[in-house]
Enzyme design. Sequence first.
Site, PDB file in Angstrom:
ATOM      1  N   SER A 252       0.827  -1.198   0.000  1.00 35.35           N
ATOM      2  CA  SER A 252       0.000   0.000   0.000  1.00 35.35           C
ATOM      3  C   SER A 252       0.862   1.249   0.000  1.00 35.35           C
ATOM      4  O   SER A 252       1.756   1.406   0.818  1.00 35.35           O
ATOM      5  CB  SER A 252      -0.936  -0.038   1.219  1.00 35.35           C
ATOM      6  OG  SER A 252      -0.983   1.213   1.848  1.00 35.35           O
ATOM      7  N   LYS A 253       0.570   2.072  -0.986  1.00 32.50           N
ATOM      8  CA  LYS A 253       1.331   3.313  -1.140  1.00 32.50           C
ATOM      9  C   LYS A 253       1.160   4.176   0.116  1.00 32.50           C
ATOM     10  O   LYS A 253       2.088   4.816   0.578  1.00 32.50           O
ATOM     11  CB  LYS A 253       0.814   4.028  -2.387  1.00 32.50           C
ATOM     12  CG  LYS A 253       1.338   5.420  -2.607  1.00 32.50           C
ATOM     13  CD  LYS A 253       2.701   5.425  -3.255  1.00 32.50           C
ATOM     14  CE  LYS A 253       3.166   6.859  -3.474  1.00 32.50           C
ATOM     15  NZ  LYS A 253       4.608   6.972  -3.545  1.00 32.50           N
TER      16      LYS A 253
END
Length: 482
Positions: A252-253
């Site tokens: 997840s960014k």
Amino acid sequence: MEIRTRFAPSPTGYMHIGNLRTALYEFLIAKSQGGKFILRIEDTDQERYVEGATEIIYNTLKMTGLKHDEGPDIGGNYGPYIQSERMGMYLQYALQLVEKGEAYYCFCTKERLESLKVSNKEGDAFAKYDRHCLSLSKEEIQKNLDAGMPYVIRQKMPNEGTTTFHDVVYGDITVDNSELDDQILIKADGFPTYNFANVVDDHLMEITHVVRGSEYLSSTPKYNLLYDAFGWTAPEYVHLPPVMRDAHNKLSKRHGDKSFEDLVREGFLVEAIVNYIALLGWSPSDNQEIFSLDELIEKFTISGLSKSPSIFDIKKLTWMNGEYIKNMEFEKYFELVKPRLEEAVKTKTLDLRKIAALLQKRLETLNDIPRLVDFFDTLPEYGTELYIHKKMKTTEEIALTALKAAVPVIEGIDTWNEETIHDKLLALVAELGMKNGQLLWPVRTALSGEPTSPGGAIELADILGKEETLRRIAVGIEKLSK
Ligand code: GLU
């Protein structure tokens, strides 16, 4: 039938690794079967809109070689390819469903819908619509419409029974229809919901394989029922398991995991990234690991896709990147590293091609360059323990003898190149009755001041030049004499 896949990113401002993998598989599914790969920008969620984000999508596709056949920037017969430009066309499709009794007008107010909400176990409020407006008569509906009452259009789900759809990766999936909410197709502002637009677009664009993340699996029965309601043929569904950071968390960014752009910035080669992510959920029938995009097209089969989530392993990518760098044709490699070398090496007289050649076997990412070439500009501070090397059979005494003996020999070299340096130093080895390493290791150490260096004594001396070589050996002698 021609295979048509589509990459339908929302412009979020960066390219998530999972999204790029989806694009890659869509590209490969199409191209491995001579089909078309289409780009559709799903930009209707204005809250998520980020300036310049579509450029990032175009650039990524260009950089990675995932060349699309149709899209907003190049056109095609199924446009527009930007969802926000298609907004006017959905209402008529929803009305077709109303006509067929597969969808209905709903005039319920916000307050009424709020009152239907209950809390689930997690405490999230949700409401399954109670079909209040399903029973409205034609006259009532017309009256409401004439009065200008705001409305939405809802999909009428079957009351009982089950819906089954087949997913290429996950197999048959069945849900109880009673679990399905009469989802909104057209919102009160007249615009479609994402779920509706997506199905209409895929149908109108004649998409044969819908490839997307497994988070869409739970919506797919509703999509399928929409296709049925229209009498359209549903596409093949290919849902992909998430790319994981570790056994429990998705990449997840927002949690700091790297996007495609981050990896490129950190010195990973685009080809290596593409190769690596191809293997995050797909495996070939043999053990091959290094694939060019063309080889992937040739070897890719849908049956190689797996439903087990894969973990993004930066170490493996780093290894793979090193393999790509090693195997690059020198001129292409030099073009790639030149700007970084020009920035990292301050001494302008040094031959960057020679330095690049030394690095090629050792670089794992381009970001390693400054750290590996530092010593060419400035001899670092180092301790004499670096001269002690078991395998080379060197001690500080041997190193001192070797360096002292090397000075007059090096001073006597008139034509400075690898060959002459090599010949003279090896002649000295023979003369001293030493092992090669007992002279070459001390010289290498004196020239680099590092425990390891790209290149050995001869290559380093050649690059540094006679004068600097002698100066560094003198520093070594001084250190060892103390
Ligand atoms: N726009 C969606 C996303 O970025 C794509 C979903 C789909 O491929 O159907 O997640």
